[in-house]
Structures are given as structure tokens and as C-alpha cells.
Design a protein around this motif. Structure first.
Motif, PDB file in Angstrom:
ATOM      1  N   GLN A 100      -6.714  -2.615  -3.466  1.00 60.47           N
ATOM      2  CA  GLN A 100      -5.905  -1.696  -2.661  1.00 60.47           C
ATOM      3  C   GLN A 100      -6.753  -1.005  -1.591  1.00 60.47           C
ATOM      4  OE1 GLN A 100      -4.288   0.624  -5.913  1.00 60.47           O
ATOM      5  NE2 GLN A 100      -2.245  -0.208  -5.531  1.00 60.47           N
ATOM      6  N   GLN A 123      -6.395  -1.295   2.421  1.00 62.41           N
ATOM      7  CA  GLN A 123      -6.221  -0.065   3.196  1.00 62.41           C
ATOM      8  C   GLN A 123      -7.258   0.017   4.314  1.00 62.41           C
ATOM      9  OE1 GLN A 123      -6.653   3.495   0.863  1.00 62.41           O
ATOM     10  NE2 GLN A 123      -5.694   4.777   2.412  1.00 62.41           N
ATOM     11  N   LYS A 152      -0.850  -3.222   4.154  1.00 60.91           N
ATOM     12  CA  LYS A 152      -0.167  -2.730   2.958  1.00 60.91           C
ATOM     13  C   LYS A 152       0.220  -3.920   2.085  1.00 60.91           C
ATOM     14  CE  LYS A 152       1.661   1.326   5.209  1.00 60.91           C
ATOM     15  NZ  LYS A 152       2.850   1.990   5.714  1.00 60.91           N
TER      16      LYS A 152
END
Length: 131
Positions: A58, A62, A67
Motif C-alpha cells: 500500500q 501510495q 490507488k
């Protein structure tokens, strides 16, 4: 060929969504999401495939301005179009494979992506494309 054209457009949209991220991680995730059994792997499965934790994956996405949900949404659209136009898989099974709880939710999403209902896309009343 309408199906090939739709696939190329989908690939272009996916590349645009990831904002030109030019690295192997994003490419690997896109391939993993659209390839295989016609079902969408989870974040955990993709993180394991990439050899990292979910949180690390994640963070790396980022950092690239990407996303995970956008990657999944584009992958679902691509797989749905492929399954509807290339085979006879029942619409309810396609919805289930893509992680939708019911056919109605899938039909709403498909109409949002393409502007036509899944059944109409299967019958070829209009080639599915971006809305």
C-alpha cells in the motif's frame, strides 16, 4: 476487432490511471489482476506475490500516486468484458468471480463502466467501451 480494441483501450486507461508509473511493481500488479482464473486476487495475495506485506505494498503504491482500488476497478472491467464477449459464462458467475455479492451490483458497475447492460454487451448490441 472490437474485443481487441476494447482491451487496448482498457490497457491505456489503466496506464493513465497509474499516472505513468514506470516500474515493474505496478506492471506486475496490473498483470496479476487481469490474468489467471477470471477472479480478482486480494491485496494480501498480491502482496505475497510481490514478496512484501500488505502495508508495504500500500505504501509503495501510495508513493507512486496509485490507488489499489483503481487498479482493481480497471481489472474488474477488463475481465468482465472479456468473460462476457469471449465466452458463455453466466452473468451471475461473472459477478461472483469478480467479487460482487449479487448480479444487480455487478450490472450497475458494468453499466457505469461501459454504458450498456452486461446482457446487451454479450449480445453485441453495442461494443462495450468507456463511458
Amino acid at each position: 476487432d472490437e474485443v481487441l480494441h476494447a482491451a487496448y483501450l482498457a490497457e491505456c486507461r489503466l496506464k493513465a490511471r497509474v499516472r505513468g508509473a514506470k516500474d515493474d511493481l505496478v506492471d506486475m500488479l496490473a498483470r496479476s489482476l487481469t490474468g489467471g482464473t477470471g477472479s480478482i486476487p486480494s491485496l494480501g495475495a498480491l502482496a505475497a506475490e510481490a514478496g512484501m506485506s500488505e502495508r508495504t505494498l500500500q505504501r509503495r503504491l501510495q508513493d507512486r500516486g496509485v490507488k489499489f482500488r483503481d487498479l482493481v476497478e480497471e481489472a474488474r472491467r477488463q475481465v468482465a468484458i472479456e468473460l462476457l464477449t469471449m465466452g458463455s459464462t453466466p452473468i451471475a458467475e461473472i459477478a461472483w468471480r469478480l467479487g460482487y455479492s449479487d448480479t444487480t451490483s455487478f450490472a450497475h458497475a458494468f453499466r457505469r463502466w461501459t454504458g450498456v447492460a452486461p446482457g446487451a454487451a454479450r449480445r453485441g448490441s453495442r461494443p462495450p467501451g468507456p463511458r
